[in-house]
Design an enzyme around this catalytic site. Structure first.
Site, mmCIF file in Angstrom:
data_model
loop_
_atom_site.group_PDB
_atom_site.id
_atom_site.type_symbol
_atom_site.label_atom_id
_atom_site.label_comp_id
_atom_site.label_asym_id
_atom_site.label_seq_id
_atom_site.Cartn_x
_atom_site.Cartn_y
_atom_site.Cartn_z
ATOM 1 C CG HIS A 70 62.879 28.092 34.500
ATOM 2 N ND1 HIS A 70 63.931 28.980 34.531
ATOM 3 C CD2 HIS A 70 61.903 28.644 35.262
ATOM 4 C CE1 HIS A 70 63.603 30.019 35.281
ATOM 5 N NE2 HIS A 70 62.382 29.832 35.737
ATOM 6 C CB THR A 107 68.446 32.274 29.851
ATOM 7 O OG1 THR A 107 68.680 32.958 31.083
ATOM 8 C CG2 THR A 107 69.572 31.290 29.597
ATOM 9 C CD GLU A 167 66.117 27.231 32.000
ATOM 10 O OE1 GLU A 167 66.479 27.060 33.182
ATOM 11 O OE2 GLU A 167 65.982 28.357 31.500
ATOM 12 C CD GLU A 220 67.276 29.646 36.575
ATOM 13 O OE1 GLU A 220 66.874 28.981 35.608
ATOM 14 O OE2 GLU A 220 67.611 30.832 36.466
ATOM 15 C CD GLU A 222 69.932 33.606 35.783
ATOM 16 O OE1 GLU A 222 68.899 33.572 35.089
ATOM 17 O OE2 GLU A 222 70.158 32.775 36.672
ATOM 18 C CG ASP A 246 60.976 32.675 37.313
ATOM 19 O OD1 ASP A 246 60.298 33.540 37.875
ATOM 20 O OD2 ASP A 246 60.777 31.450 37.450
ATOM 21 C CD GLU A 247 66.267 31.982 33.271
ATOM 22 O OE1 GLU A 247 66.914 32.256 34.294
ATOM 23 O OE2 GLU A 247 66.293 30.865 32.732
ATOM 24 C CD1 TRP A 291 56.289 31.623 37.666
ATOM 25 C CD2 TRP A 291 56.249 29.472 37.038
ATOM 26 N NE1 TRP A 291 57.441 31.372 36.950
ATOM 27 C CE2 TRP A 291 57.450 30.064 36.547
ATOM 28 C CE3 TRP A 291 56.009 28.130 36.759
ATOM 29 C CZ2 TRP A 291 58.385 29.348 35.785
ATOM 30 C CZ3 TRP A 291 56.942 27.414 36.012
ATOM 31 C CH2 TRP A 291 58.116 28.024 35.538
ATOM 32 C CG HIS A 299 66.892 34.106 38.781
ATOM 33 N ND1 HIS A 299 66.482 32.933 38.193
ATOM 34 C CD2 HIS A 299 66.172 34.207 39.931
ATOM 35 C CE1 HIS A 299 65.559 32.366 38.946
ATOM 36 N NE2 HIS A 299 65.356 33.111 40.000
#
Length: 317
Positions: A136, A189, A95, A133, A186, A218-219, A52, A222
């Protein structure tokens, strides 16, 4: 005497000077893991075309309806509480400090990007993780700017101070320590962005809830990569690896934004932390839960065949 312009001195607390801490045989462990990392770590990255992008969640400046879209965003954000925006700003600033985190990764023995374009899996991961990252901060920054609810100039100064301050070197240049740190961060967050999204939903701001949910996802992905790295290290070098969580727990794992400064408030991070604790975005219980989860995931309690130093670290953890 003629006035001389002083050099920029980042605002940060004094730290102990750290020197290289990785013996050669430990560096060789990470070299030997490169084929494994290519197969097991890089799979947690997404191709750019499948990622995205911030613009998908923001008013389209190329469309005739841009002004109306901005107006709608501002109306949705208008009634959200101020302390929620304090939390959101703190998350965004953290971020935005990605240049610092990438720089830190590239100091690590055995996994650094030696040329800036190295094709080792460790270097490929670092660059690709960084750009994943970076979205973000980009997205949250633009959302906050368009909302009209925050002092963007003060925020921009805070970002500049934070990146200029660098990173607390308690992880040294030791990937064992740093991958403990990133595994923790990760997961932390992911929790905080998820809770921020739930609060946005409670305020009726469904687009912001979607934004926070995408970032949290996403976090989480990761986190899977970093925890897998540590899991492999516990498998092939349990005695050396168990020292890392004990070391980091003694030092206390702090959020990377703890060096935050806006040019006015020396205790801004403490004030931010109090807000997120009060809102339930990220609490002391979350901190403890993350530690408990990771130690359980890596089965630290069940490690056997450790040296006396390793057993002492295991008992501490």
């Amino acid at each position: 005497m003629e006035n001389v312009k002083k050099p920029f001195l980042p605002h940060r607390k004094a730290h102990v000077q750290v020197t290289h801490s990785m013996p050669y045989e430990k560096i060789e462990i990470f070299k030997s893991m490169e084929e494994w990392a290519e197969k097991n770590v890089l799979v947690h990255l997404k191709p750019v075309e499948n990622c995205w992008q911030p613009q998908e969640f923001l008013p389209d400046a190329t469309s005739d309806g841009f002004e109306e879209q901005v107006k709608e965003l501002r109306e949705r954000a208008r009634d959200i509480r101020d302390d929620y925006f304090v939390s959101l700003v703190g998350s965004m600033i953290t971020e935005e400090a990605l240049p610092t985190y990438q720089t830190m990764l590239n100091t690590l023995d055995g996994v650094r990007d030696e040329t800036g374009s190295s094709l080792t899996p460790w270097a490929v991961w670092t660059r690709a993780w960084t750009v994943e990252e970076t979205r973000h901060g980009d997205l949250l920054n633009k959302y906050l700017y368009l909302s009209g609810r925050v002092d963007m100039k003060r925020i921009e100064k805070t970002i500049q101070y934070l990146i200029g301050a660098g990173m607390d070197p308690r992880t040294e240049n030791n990937p064992y320590l740093f991958f403990i740190y990133t595994s923790f961060q990760e997961r932390a967050t992911s929790i905080s962005h998820g809770n921020t999204g739930r609060l946005a939903k409670a305020h009726g701001e469904m687009k912001l809830a979607q934004i926070c949910g995408m970032i949290a996802s996403d976090e989480k992905r990761h986190e899977a990569a970093y925890t897998k790295i540590m899991e492999k290290l516990f498998e092939i070098d349990p005695d050396g690896t168990v020292l890392a969580p004990a070391d980091m727990m003694r030092k206390r794992i702090t959020m990377p934004g703890h060096l935050m400064y806006d040019g006015y408030d020396d205790n801004i991070f403490s004030h931010y932390s109090a807000v997120v604790q009060r809102l339930g975005v990220y609490t002391a219980k979350d901190y403890a839960d993350v530690l408990e989860f990771l130690m359980g995931r890596w089965k630290v309690e069940n490690l056997t065949g450790l040296s006396a130093e390793g057993r002492k670290a295991q008992e501490y953890v």
